[in-house]
Design an enzyme around this catalytic site. Structure first.
Site, PDB file in Angstrom:
ATOM      1  N   GLU A 272       7.481  -1.640  -7.915  1.00  0.00           N
ATOM      2  CA  GLU A 272       7.686  -2.047  -9.311  1.00  0.00           C
ATOM      3  C   GLU A 272       9.101  -2.594  -9.509  1.00  0.00           C
ATOM      4  O   GLU A 272       9.311  -3.518 -10.293  1.00  0.00           O
ATOM      5  CB  GLU A 272       7.387  -0.887 -10.274  1.00  0.00           C
ATOM      6  CG  GLU A 272       5.946  -0.351 -10.198  1.00  0.00           C
ATOM      7  CD  GLU A 272       4.853  -1.415 -10.279  1.00  0.00           C
ATOM      8  OE1 GLU A 272       5.080  -2.476 -10.895  1.00  0.00           O
ATOM      9  OE2 GLU A 272       3.766  -1.203  -9.699  1.00  0.00           O
ATOM     10  N   GLU A 301       3.856 -10.866  -6.863  1.00  0.00           N
ATOM     11  CA  GLU A 301       3.510  -9.844  -5.871  1.00  0.00           C
ATOM     12  C   GLU A 301       4.327 -10.017  -4.589  1.00  0.00           C
ATOM     13  O   GLU A 301       4.603  -9.048  -3.891  1.00  0.00           O
ATOM     14  CB  GLU A 301       1.997  -9.919  -5.593  1.00  0.00           C
ATOM     15  CG  GLU A 301       1.396  -8.675  -4.980  1.00  0.00           C
ATOM     16  CD  GLU A 301       1.473  -7.426  -5.856  1.00  0.00           C
ATOM     17  OE1 GLU A 301       1.756  -7.526  -7.060  1.00  0.00           O
ATOM     18  OE2 GLU A 301       1.279  -6.331  -5.309  1.00  0.00           O
TER      19      GLU A 301
HETATM   20 ZN    ZN Z   1       2.394  -5.402  -7.859  1.00  0.00          ZN
END
Ligand code: ZN
Length: 507
Positions: A272, A301
């Site tokens: 995160e 990502e």
């Molecule tokens: Zn993620």
């Protein structure tokens, strides 16, 4: 730029700035719902969010936008990569997409998926697929309608493409299949090698029961050290970790703790933080415009996976962090050295649950979901047959017999939210993270030694300059080519995984 065009651009700028303010406000309310809100607030919060979503949709489909966009486009000068041209291109794209979806469909989608999510949670708890089935059928039907409205290439394309484009612009199911197929076969070979390998990494650390307060102090220390700016963000707790917030100076991360899974808390937090560092690294100058927004979900990502894996599961990182463990956990960690910690962070074990998967097996979980949602959308797989198809894939890909649907096709929240076409962004981002890290190492020859001394700034600054600063200027493969210097492929990820996991298992 002429005065008319300049004023059209300025009017658009202000219009989209207001949308940004509305959506940022909604994002804080969503974060609050997951972290702080008392249970009594649920129903009214739904109305508050729906109200804001409605206002945003109306602004995005405002009839006067078409004219303004045309007027601004007519006389904007500068090359296609200039910030104003990029903003205009992306505003056009966002508007066209919003215009294609009738308000009635948007509302029905929101209504059905909010109930479906609740039904899914109950069905998962009881491992009762029959309870979720009618809702998944409704969501599949709504997604098919949505795909029809958005459109796809009728010569050779498929409905999945229209939905996938919402999460990763410009990549079709066929594009994704062409990189997933070779990746799958080499990953399966690697997993088989590891299964019969002579050596297993030490996992003593992962079996230690450590108090949550100590774990929290530990992960906060790491988050701060790698460069998440706590003066422009927070870290709280939620059931499912996420990165939210409203803009680059107010980023809200969450993580979770379980007494015997400290590495899970660390990995989730670093993941995160990677998302958060991306948000904090976006351009201040272009705040509230596409040039100040994240490029796509896959690129997002790539940032989270890079900090979680290429950094957080690396030898240099554990050389830096291991001597500090004692300060957080005392005698419980006595005798653990950097080699043991590096091994524990890199255990490979095929399992049923995607979010708990190691680096070698993770992407197979994604490929299974991609194949199944693609077939459901094409009409080649009935919802009725989903559990059996799911279990067959787990048998073939991972050699596992799925014991129940809770640990099978009911485990992920995505389909219950109506999100079909989303899963591949996880693997595309993971592939990109490996390419980016190789490029960073080429650009900064002493990088690994710096990480072993806890010097994370150069890597972070390199990512800001090479990825974050571009905002939405480039599409995924274009950005990859630009930064990595070669065409997007699975090669860097495979080099990275084979190069790391083989020696760790004595192969
Ligand atoms: Zn993620």
């Amino acid at each position: 730029m002429t005065t008319v065009a300049a004023s059209a651009y300025d009017t658009l700028h202000e219009h989209f700035r207001q949308i940004h303010l509305l959506e940022g406000t909604a994002a804080i309310l969503s974060w609050d719902q997951e972290t702080m809100m008392p249970a009594g607030g649920v129903a009214f919060r739904g109305e508050q969010l729906a109200q804001l979503a409605g206002l945003g949709h109306r602004r995005r489909t405002d009839p006067k936008l078409g004219e303004l966009l045309a007027a601004a486009a007519d006389s904007l000068e500068g090359d296609e990569q200039a910030p104003a041209r990029v903003n205009l291109r992306e505003w056009n794209r966002d508007r066209e997409r919003a215009m294609k979806l009738p308000a009635e469909l948007v509302e029905e989608f929101a209504r059905v998926s909010s109930t479906a999510q609740h039904e899914w949670a109950e069905a998962r708890r009881d491992s009762d697929f029959a309870r979720f089935k009618p809702w998944l059928e409704k969501l599949l039907e709504l997604n098919r309608r949505k795909a029809e409205c958005l459109g796809w290439d009728r010569a050779g394309g498929e409905p999945w493409d229209a939905l996938g484009d919402l999460y990763e612009p410009g990549l079709s199911a066929k594009d994704i299949e062409s990189v997933f197929t070779p990746l799958a076969s080499r990953l399966r070979a690697l997993i088989a090698e590891i299964a019969s390998a002579p050596k297993r990494p030490d996992d003593r650390f992962d079996r230690l029961e450590l108090p949550e307060a100590q774990q929290e102090a530990f992960v906060r220390f790491v988050a701060d050290a790698i460069g998440f700016d706590f003066s422009r963000g927070r870290l709280d707790r939620s059931t499912h970790p996420f990165c939210g917030g409203s803009h680059r100076n107010d980023v809200r991360l969450t993580t979770r703790f379980r007494s015997n899974l400290t590495l899970d808390a660390l990995g989730s937090t670093m993941h995160e933080c990677g998302h958060g560092i991306y948000e904090q690294g976006l351009s201040a100058e272009h705040l509230g415009t596409p040039m100040g927004e994240a490029a796509s979900l896959s690129v997002h990502e790539s940032q989270s996976r890079l900090w979680e894996n290429q950094v957080g599961r690396s030898q240099p990182f554990w050389r830096w962090l291991t001597p500090k463990l004692d300060g957080f956990f005392g005698s419980a960690v006595a005798g653990l050295d950097a080699a043991a910690m590096y091994g524990a962070a890199n255990r490979v074990e095929p399992g049923f649950i995607r979010v708990e998967a190691d680096e070698a097996t993770y992407n197979l979980h994604i490929m299974i979901r991609f194949d199944l949602e693609r077939r459901m959308l094409r009409g080649d797989l009935a919802v009725d047959d989903l559990p059996a198809a799911w279990n067959e894939h787990y048998r073939n890909y991972l050699g596992l017999e799925v014991p129940d649907d809770r640990r099978g096709c009911l485990q992920d929240v995505h389909w219950s939210m109506g999100a079909m076409g989303y899963f591949p962004t996880y693997t595309l981002g993971t592939m990109m993270s490996a390419g980016l890290f190789e490029a960073a190492e080429r650009a900064m020859p002493g990088l690994a030694e710096g990480l072993a001394r806890g010097e994370f700034g150069p890597l972070r600054e390199w990512l800001v300059a090479n990825v974050h600063a571009h905002g939405r200027r480039h599409r995924f493969r274009e950005l990859y080519q630009l930064v990595v210097g070669e065409a997007f492929s699975a090669d860097p990820l495979l080099r990275y995984l084979e190069g790391k996991l083989r020696p760790l298992h004595g192969i």
